[in-house]
Enzyme design. Structure first.
Site, short mmCIF file in Angstrom:
data_model
loop_
_atom_site.label_atom_id
_atom_site.label_comp_id
_atom_site.label_asym_id
_atom_site.label_seq_id
_atom_site.Cartn_x
_atom_site.Cartn_y
_atom_site.Cartn_z
N ASP A 1 0.94 -1.10 -0.57
CA ASP A 1 0.04 0.23 -0.07
C ASP A 1 1.13 1.35 0.30
OD1 ASP A 1 -1.73 1.81 0.89
OD2 ASP A 1 -3.46 0.46 2.04
N SER B 1 -2.85 13.05 -13.07
CA SER B 1 -3.74 13.17 -12.43
C SER B 1 -4.58 12.85 -12.92
CB SER B 1 -3.02 14.38 -12.91
OG SER B 1 -3.89 16.02 -11.80
N LYS C 1 -5.70 15.74 -6.25
CA LYS C 1 -5.32 15.38 -7.91
C LYS C 1 -4.54 16.96 -7.50
CE LYS C 1 -6.39 12.00 -9.52
NZ LYS C 1 -5.03 10.40 -9.19
#
Length: 278
Positions: free
Chosen positions: A71, A148, A166
């Site tokens: 992770d 993004s 983002k």
């Protein structure tokens, strides 16, 4: 279009590309295109089953592949994955920060933990990834590509958490481009539009609304994983050696007229589902 019709099949021969979130979707599409031009691939994700399936597909294309179940929020695990990838494949030349989380929900219904989870996976996870790979990228004078989204620069209904994450990624990308240029490391972002066959489209495009949304995109279609994969190969290649600190939007022109079409569709469908308080 086959990427080998535009790029030499050995363009990335002997170079390691490490991709977070590489087991599926856009990021697997990126991996496939790098495999087609000779790259060795390290792919990281939380599901070993997905990674195994992706690795089999990439090996069938001739790539050497290492898989890493971890992770991106777990920095020690990420550091270990980077070390293991280096031992198996060699130092990282191109880093793709693609791990992400998303769910459509009105801001007043997003829990603090839900907001934090998206920011932690997208933004903090991207920093973890870059920091863990820095020494290898410094050695190879490599490059970083961040995945993004249009939400970074355009408000989208029910995407407050994603937009914040983002936008943070793109700002960090520019800061790293500024600071790490002296090490020969380039940093850029790609903002895809809707990409067909991905979890993002399944989650974010209301069922039955795809055709209407396509009509609002100037090029009249959703993108494909190869659209983003081919762009990634270009940005990581010597052809883009003087490009850094740049956000490249690959969305078929979706964001040119704004997010109104998306807002109308998503708010209507979410209201039908009883998820909007409006």
């Amino acid at each position: 279009m086959n990427i080998r019709s535009c790029f030499a099949h050995d363009l990335f021969q002997g170079k390691t590309v490490f991709i977070t979130g590489g087991g599926s979707g856009i990021n697997l599409g990126i991996a496939r295109n790098f495999a087609a031009v000779g790259a060795d691939l390290g792919i990281l994700g939380r599901s070993q089953d997905k990674l195994n399936a992706a690795a089999a597909e990439l090996r069938a294309l001739g790539a050497r592949v290492s898989t890493h179940a971890a992770d991106v929020r777990d920095y020690p695990a990420l550091e270990k994955a980077m070390r293991d990838a280096r031992e198996e494949l060699g130092p990282i030349h191109t880093l793709i920060c693609g791990a992400a989380g998303n769910f459509p929900l009105p801001a007043e219904q997003i829990s603090p933990n839900g907001f934090k989870s998206v920011v932690d996976i997208d933004l903090l996870g991207s920093f973890h990834t870059c920091r863990a790979a820095f020494e290898q990228l410094q050695e190879t004078r490599g490059n970083i590509i961040f995945i993004s989204a249009g939400m970074a620069f355009m408000p989208y209904a029910f995407q407050a958490h994603v937009g914040a994450a983002k936008a943070g990624i793109d700002n960090m990308m520019r800061n790293l481009a500024l600071e790490w240029g002296r090490f020969g490391i380039r940093c850029n972002s790609i903002a895809p539009g809707p990409i067909e066959g991905t979890e993002g489209v399944r989650r974010l495009v209301p069922e039955g609304s795809a055709d209407a949304l396509k009509q609002a995109i100037p090029l009249g279609r959703f993108g494909t994983p190869d659209d983003i994969g081919q762009l990634s190969v270009f940005l990581a290649s010597p052809l883009a050696s003087y490009i850094t600190g740049t956000l490249v939007v690959a969305d078929g022109g979706q964001n040119l007229p704004g997010s109104g079409a998306w807002t109308q569709l998503i708010m209507t469908e979410m209201a039908k589902a009883g998820k909007s308080s409006a």
